[in-house]
Design a protein around this motif. Structure first.
Motif, PDB file in Angstrom:
ATOM      1  N   SER A 161     -14.057   6.241   0.760  1.00 18.98           N
ATOM      2  CA  SER A 161     -12.945   5.645   1.625  1.00 18.98           C
ATOM      3  C   SER A 161     -12.874   7.135   1.834  1.00 18.98           C
ATOM      4  O   SER A 161     -12.281   7.607   3.245  1.00 18.98           O
ATOM      5  CB  SER A 161     -12.129   5.843   1.334  1.00 18.98           C
ATOM      6  OG  SER A 161     -10.575   5.374   1.904  1.00 18.98           O
TER       7      SER A 161
ATOM      8  N   PRO B 112      -8.874   2.212   4.898  1.00 16.84           N
ATOM      9  CA  PRO B 112      -9.441   1.901   3.702  1.00 16.84           C
ATOM     10  C   PRO B 112     -10.309   1.265   4.190  1.00 16.84           C
ATOM     11  O   PRO B 112     -11.029   1.068   5.691  1.00 16.84           O
ATOM     12  CB  PRO B 112      -8.599   0.324   3.793  1.00 16.84           C
ATOM     13  CG  PRO B 112      -7.449   0.081   5.261  1.00 16.84           C
ATOM     14  CD  PRO B 112      -7.996   1.493   5.756  1.00 16.84           C
TER      15      PRO B 112
ATOM     16  N   ASN C 125       0.554  -1.163  -0.606  1.00 17.82           N
ATOM     17  CA  ASN C 125      -0.067  -0.010   0.403  1.00 17.82           C
ATOM     18  C   ASN C 125       0.952   1.264  -0.078  1.00 17.82           C
ATOM     19  O   ASN C 125       0.506   2.324  -0.566  1.00 17.82           O
ATOM     20  CB  ASN C 125      -0.911  -0.190   1.089  1.00 17.82           C
ATOM     21  CG  ASN C 125      -2.113  -1.305   0.796  1.00 17.82           C
ATOM     22  OD1 ASN C 125      -2.715  -1.593  -0.090  1.00 17.82           O
ATOM     23  ND2 ASN C 125      -2.116  -1.345   2.666  1.00 17.82           N
TER      24      ASN C 125
END
Ligand SMILES: Nc1nc2c(ncn2[C@@H]2O[C@H](COP(=O)(O)OP(=O)(O)OP(=O)(O)O)[C@@H](O)[C@H]2O)c(=O)[nH]1
Ligand SMILES: [Mg+2]
Lengths: 211, 649
Positions: free
Chosen positions: B568, B275, B199
């Motif tokens: 998000s 997330p 990520n």
């Protein structure tokens, strides 16, 4: 950079829900008809540039939601319109009666010298007709507004209607210019500034547009 | 006194539940330097099988200007000493251990939630709150739900958010296990590291913020999985180094040596990237029903749905709860009875308009008008979707019947354009006329004001949206105002039908179910708008983008939006807003959170005059003070004059 147009006219389509405003606009801008259209929520506009007596006229045509309760929002977009199409549905008596209310609505919210035109749409549906052509003409005479019956479905008189309205606006505009500017100095207040002409076609215009 | 330091962690302690990202805001008897560090709040089973609440600090993630250099040092250390943690690390480790806070459950008397459920306080003696924790990500709901499995509680009459511990709950093992499934934050530590590495490349700063506490555990406690399987390689160290510079960039403004008043702008804290989770699965959903079919952990369920939505296979069931058709507390048997009653009700209302004669109709213009509006719209609703496509599609008849019956159910409101858009996805999913009707009723109850005759509800929302945007993205809001678009009318379609026209059927189902949870705050759908606008900021703020272009651009976003990314972002913006030191009452009211100006619910603790950096109440206005210390995103900023307050206001 070549100029893309000489004039920019802002037009507006109004009338009851379901009379075919979006369909008329779709016919004019894409030359298509879609039976499974969706109702208009809020407001949107389409662009088509036409050629009028050697001048490129960019028409920015605004399409509004027809239902009465949205009018408080949609009237905010009347401002600055130079021409208005008042649309009713020849198969719907109520939509015809409401034209008077729409005219009142214009008087309250649009500029006084706005060009107007009445359209009796869906004239292809003769079997379901509730409003005769004569009644339409009668109403137009009463208000001294031009009138034509149209069919977005069969592409009848849609081009004619927009060209007529645009020509009337152009004529009115040029008359005004002549009055304010003596011949020989025709710079024209409505003509666009250089900076406006140089505008590149921007990305959002090339995107797919969903009405 | 229960919240004492412990020198040793008993070896056989078992973590029953852990919640990351919990900030220590106050603790009786602790030095101020211990406060405002982030850690993990756990429910731990001791060796003697008694239980306690334990908070463990994660020093790495302490965003305090004083310790930032220290953090750099630690980060660099990782690269050099991958597995053997010695020297300084050991003493850090010992120091960190000394700061662990433990509250034995058999000593716990009361606990309470406040600040929109983001703050939790514990007490072992009536009238004294010993510890205050702040939940940075999400809120305390899941922790409370879990804690309630271990202690029997009763809510106090005067305050719904205060729980009194009746007795420690011993027979809760079963529930425990089922709740472990609800623990959405528990991850395998090895995965954490590798997810982090993955990520990081996309969203360096946010990833760091999320993952630090977890990674930190591995470094400090020497996780076996990591040591055994994969190395925490140089790459990680590298990434950490980079991420720390990202962290520094984001906070550098406030770290300058000179605190010039003019430079203190009311900026928002950095946006956390939270997330999305996985959707509520069939197994989980079934496990959440008790033997008779009741759902007890409603808040937990809603949290899960907010995080990840609902799996399509169980939507038809879950939506009935979310839309208040099936009450959460009803047993299967009771729901059967209810359903029968509602079916009868529906058909009797349907009969009312079905039995109207032509003559009646001819003399009933209001009814006629509504009917014709419905007919017109039904023919224009989602006709490109196979479910509604084609001539004489029977589903169009059902759509029409439900809308007509709704006209009888709520004649004053009747039919307003947009309602068919609201109903279409419900019927598409549920397939059943009666269920769709009642779910539609539930949805309409949530958004009825959108359809006010005078559009007052819509105008209010557009105004609220403008105010939120002004707070969350002021440059954009100012640009819109300069372009004659401050009325936000270009968002009208978004709000009227809750983004129905902007997303595919699949995506709108996800967005709606998330919004139906009512989490994390009131009017979250307005933050969805803010999120979309903020991500289009570059285009909208382009110099050529005027009144008409803004409208066009916004209209043309339809079907080009990514629902998960927007959700998000919106959640991130929510956290930015509520953590902002200059949070205003106006914004609080819109989001339904306690106002800043309001007196704190509890008396301030004398030991901690300025607790909590990430909370709206962090800034205390003291007009008599010449020098004011601002807590901003964990950083101490001293500002010299009162004019700053005018700027912040
Ligand atoms: N037969 C026929 N049908 C038409 C014609 N124009 C529109 N329609 C149909 O009439 C219905 C309504 O058309 P729209 O263009 O959506 O109406 P609108 O005025 O934009 O309605 P709102 O957006 O609700 O204000 C659609 O089902 C069209 O297919 C036409 O010229 N002939
Ligand atoms: Mg339309």
């Amino acid at each position: 950079m070549a100029k893309t147009y000489d004039y920019l006219f802002k037009l507006l389509l109004i009338g009851d829900s379901g009379v075919g405003k979006t369909s008329i606009l779709f016919r004019f801008s894409e030359d298509a008809f879609n039976i499974s259209f969706i109702s208009t929520i809020g407001i949107d506009f389409k662009i088509r540039t036409i050629d009028l007596d050697g001048k490129k006229v960019k028409l920015q045509i605004w399409d509004t939601a027809g239902q009465e309760r949205f009018r408080t929002i949609t009237t905010a977009y009347y401002r600055g319109s130079m021409g208005i199409m008042l649309v009713y549905d020849v198969t719907n008596e109520k939509s015809f009666e409401n034209i008077k209310n729409w005219i009142r609505n214009i008087e309250e919210n649009a500029s006084a010298d706005v060009e107007k035109m009445i359209l009796g749409n869906k004239c292809d549906l003769d079997a379901k007709r509730q409003v005769s052509k004569e009644r339409g003409e009668q109403l137009a005479i009463e208000y001294q507004i031009k009138f034509v019956e149209t069919s977005a479905k069969d592409s009848l008189n849609v081009e004619y209607a927009f060209y007529t309205l645009a020509r009337d606006i152009k004529a009115k505009m040029e008359k005004k210019q002549e009055a304010s500017n003596p011949p020989g100095n025709r710079s024209g207040v409505h003509q666009l500034k250089d900076s406006d002409r140089q505008r590149k076609p921007t990305s959002w215009l090339s995107r797919c547009s969903l009405l | 006194m229960s919240s004492s330091s412990v020198e040793d962690i008993p070896e056989q302690c078992r973590d029953l539940f852990t919640q990351d990202g919990v900030l220590l805001k106050s603790c009786m008897g602790r030095p101020i330097s211990d406060l405002n560090s982030i850690g993990m709040l756990c429910i731990v089973q001791n060796v003697d099988s008694s239980k306690c609440i334990e908070w463990r600090p994660n020093d790495l993630i302490t965003i305090d200007s004083d310790t930032q250099d220290q953090e750099w040092a630690v980060v660099n250390t990782i690269g050099r000493r991958q597995r053997t943690l010695s020297g300084n690390m050991t003493s850090d480790y010992a120091a960190a251990r000394a700061r662990i806070i433990r509250i034995q459950l058999n000593e716990l008397k009361t606990f309470k939630c406040s600040r929109n459920n983001q703050q939790m306080q514990f007490s072992t003696k009536p009238g004294v709150w010993h510890n205050t924790f702040y939940f940075q990500h999400g809120n305390a709901e899941i922790f409370v739900a879990n804690l309630k499995n271990h202690v029997k509680t009763a809510k106090t009459r005067h305050d719904r958010n205060t729980y009194v511990v009746v007795e420690p709950n011993v027979e809760s093992q079963e529930l425990n296990r089922s709740f472990a499934e609800l623990d959405i934050f528990t991850e395998n530590t090895t995965d954490v590291v590798w997810n982090f590495v993955h990520n990081f490349k996309q969203r360096p700063y946010a990833t760091t913020m999320e993952a630090f506490s977890k990674l930190n555990d591995i470094v400090y406690y020497g996780n076996e999985a990591v040591n055994g399987k994969r190395d925490v390689t140089e790459e990680v160290a590298d990434l950490l180094t980079k991420s720390m510079s990202a962290l520094e960039d984001a906070t550098s403004v406030t770290r300058s040596d000179e605190y010039e008043v003019i430079n203190v702008k009311p900026t928002l804290p950095p946006r956390p990237c939270i997330p999305r989770g996985t959707s509520l699965s069939t197994e989980k959903w079934e496990g959440l029903h008790d033997t008779e079919g009741r759902i007890t952990e409603v808040e937990g369920v809603k949290q899960l749905i907010f995080r990840g939505g609902v799996a399509n296979s169980i939507r038809h069931s879950v939506w009935k709860y979310l839309l208040d058709y099936h009450p959460w507390t009803m047993t299967h048997a009771e729901i059967k009875v209810l359903q029968k009653k509602r079916t009868e009700e529906y058909f009797s209302m349907k009969l009312q308009w079905r039995s109207m004669t032509e003559g009646q109709e001819a003399r009933f213009s209001e009814y006629r008008d509504r009917k014709s509006l419905v007919e017109k719209d039904v023919n224009r609703t989602d006709r490109t979707h196979p479910f509604y496509a084609g001539d004489n599609n029977p589903n169009l008849v059902i759509l029409q019947d439900i809308l007509m019956t709704y006209v009888m159910y709520n004649f004053d409101l009747g039919y307003v354009q947009g309602m068919s858009d609201i109903l279409a996805p419900l019927l598409l999913l549920l397939g059943n006329e009666v269920d769709s009707f009642w779910c539609f009723v539930g949805f309409m109850d949530k958004i009825a004001s959108n359809f006010d005759m005078d559009q007052a509800g819509m105008k209010q929302q557009l105004l609220n949206l403008q105010q939120l945007l002004m707070f969350a993205s002021p440059e954009l809001a100012r640009h819109l105002a300069a372009k004659d678009s401050a009325n936000m009318y270009f968002c009208f379609r978004w709000l009227l039908v809750w983004f129905k026209r902007e997303f595919s059927h699949k995506d709108i189902m996800r967005l709606w179910e998330v919004l139906w949870t009512g989490l994390p705050c009131a009017n979250f759908h307005l933050l969805i708008c803010v999120a979309i606008l903020d991500s289009e900021k570059d285009v909208i703020m382009h110099k050529d983008c005027g009144f008409t272009e803004i409208l066009k651009h916004v209209n043309d976003l339809s079907m080009c939006l990514d629902v998960d990314r927007i959700l998000s972002t919106a959640e991130g913006i929510y956290h930015q807003i509520i953590s902002a030191p200059h949070l205003t009452d106006q914004v609080c009211v819109i989001l339904g959170i306690p106002t800043v100006g309001a007196k704190p619910e509890e008396p301030e603790e004398p030991e901690v005059p300025q607790a909590g950096p990430t909370n709206g109440n962090a800034v205390t206005y003291n007009p008599d003070m010449e020098e004011v210390t601002l807590e901003y995103n964990g950083l101490q900023i001293s500002v010299v004059t009162q004019t700053v307050w005018a700027l912040l206001a």
